[in-house]
Motif scaffolding. Structure first.
Motif, mmCIF file in Angstrom:
data_model
loop_
_atom_site.group_PDB
_atom_site.id
_atom_site.type_symbol
_atom_site.label_atom_id
_atom_site.label_comp_id
_atom_site.label_asym_id
_atom_site.label_seq_id
_atom_site.Cartn_x
_atom_site.Cartn_y
_atom_site.Cartn_z
ATOM 1 N N ASP A 70 -57.329 10.580 40.057
ATOM 2 C CA ASP A 70 -56.336 11.316 40.389
ATOM 3 C C ASP A 70 -56.275 12.527 41.591
ATOM 4 N N PHE A 71 -55.753 11.761 42.707
ATOM 5 C CA PHE A 71 -55.854 12.570 44.094
ATOM 6 C C PHE A 71 -54.765 13.773 44.259
ATOM 7 N N SER A 72 -53.971 13.903 43.181
ATOM 8 C CA SER A 72 -53.354 15.539 43.417
ATOM 9 C C SER A 72 -53.503 16.403 43.554
ATOM 10 N N GLY A 73 -53.122 17.299 44.275
ATOM 11 C CA GLY A 73 -53.769 18.171 44.535
ATOM 12 C C GLY A 73 -54.079 19.567 42.952
ATOM 13 N N GLU A 104 -51.729 14.689 49.255
ATOM 14 C CA GLU A 104 -52.123 15.375 48.343
ATOM 15 C C GLU A 104 -52.948 16.583 48.289
ATOM 16 N N ALA A 105 -54.437 15.315 48.041
ATOM 17 C CA ALA A 105 -55.962 15.817 47.896
ATOM 18 C C ALA A 105 -56.631 16.207 49.532
ATOM 19 N N TYR A 106 -55.606 15.753 50.457
ATOM 20 C CA TYR A 106 -56.600 16.456 51.602
ATOM 21 C C TYR A 106 -56.078 17.641 52.209
ATOM 22 N N PRO A 107 -54.910 18.000 51.827
ATOM 23 C CA PRO A 107 -54.184 19.414 52.323
ATOM 24 C C PRO A 107 -55.502 20.045 51.407
#
Length: 322
Positions: A114-117, A154-157
């Motif tokens: 899960d790399f979602s925000g 998504e994850a990086y921001p």
């Protein structure tokens, strides 16, 4: 022990880092007291950087590390953990062991990519709870090999925003390959990468492109897997290489390197750590440790100077790149 700042952040790491996968029962079970004593020995040796992840023992590594660091001055140590795998309770498998994950712990949770925000925020909140800390110094995207788009979109921001808010000190990515790490270095504004196994005495594949890119962009390298999972961890080469039986050609090369090390009065694992640490892009060499003996031995070897003549001879024999 020397400390170095990660990229443009204020986060500092010791030149030798404590890799905490082992105290999460990697491969075999470890009792709480042994794990605690290992972290205590690391502190006494001057190690102030500790790396963990939810993946390590389904949270056991984070819990043990947090318990061992409890009471230490918070501004005197740095902890990194990772996001990308969310732990989900799984009571129906709790009677089994986490064999597929490689950790000798009850399989009472399952890992979900899960790399979602939202996944990043939930993972960090859970990690803070297990660690018992008020903040995480370094957060790394963990093994996004098959999840580039979601990780970068998504994850990086979210990590970038949390860093701007001061919630996180430094951000980056950790992987066993260098190609995608190079993309993160070039296409995002990260502080650090954790590179596992791709810049060692036996594999310098990251040295041609990734490490120079890191230097150009001011991104610090946390070098892990410097023993290539065992072959370089002992005076005589071991039989495991990148978690598999070592190929004959690689083993023969390791034997030649070990022989040359002995000629210079240097232990093979000492050379393995020193080779990586001497690169100007590398801020810390992160070594997996789970006993007092491992910590003491690695700290002593890391603090002992390796003669320049060894590197000259290894280059002359074509065993390492110039």
């Amino acid at each position: 022990m020397k400390v170095t700042r990660l990229g443009g952040s204020r986060v500092r790491v010791s030149q030798l880092g404590f890799g905490a996968a082992g105290i999460g029962n990697l491969y075999r079970a470890l009792d709480d007291e042994t794990a605690y004593r290992a972290v205590e020995a690391a502190w006494e040796a001057g190690i102030r950087y500790y790396d963990t992840a939810p993946h390590y023992g389904l949270g056991l590594s984070e819990r043990r590390l947090g318990a061992a660091l409890a009471g230490r001055p918070r501004d005197e140590f740095t902890v990194s953990t990772k996001v990308g795998r969310v732990l989900v309770p799984s009571p129906e498998t709790a009677h089994l062991r986490d064999d597929a994950g490689g950790f000798d712990v009850p399989a009472d949770h399952v890992r979900r990519w899960d790399f979602s925000g939202d996944g990043v925020r939930r993972s960090m909140e859970s990690s803070l709870g297990r660690l018992g800390l008020d903040r995480i110094d370094v957060v790394l995207l963990h093994d996004p090999d098959d999840h580039w788009r979601q990780a970068v979109d998504e994850a990086y921001p979210v990590l970038h925003e949390l860093r701007d808010q001061g919630v996180v000190g430094a951000i980056g990515a950790g992987m066993n390959q260098w190609q995608m790490l190079e993309r993160f270095v070039v296409e995002t504004d990260i502080d650090t990468v954790m590179l596992a196994g791709r810049y060692t005495l036996l594999d310098q594949s990251a040295g041609e492109r990734l490490l120079p890119r890191c230097r150009e962009r001011g991104v610090s390298v946390l070098a892990a897997g410097v023993f290539n999972s065992g072959v370089l961890a002992t005076a005589e080469p071991g039989r495991m290489y990148d978690y598999r039986p070592v190929p004959d050609a690689v083993y023969a090369r390791a034997v030649r390197i070990a022989k040359m090390c002995r000629a210079h009065g240097v232990a093979l694992p000492q050379a393995a750590m020193a080779f990586v640490a001497r690169h100007p892009a590398v801020a810390s060499v992160v070594v997996g440790m789970k006993t007092i003996e491992q910590v003491t031995n690695n700290a002593e070897l890391a603090a002992t100077r390796v003669p320049d003549g060894l590197w000259d001879d290894l280059v002359a024999e074509g065993l390492i790149h110039p």
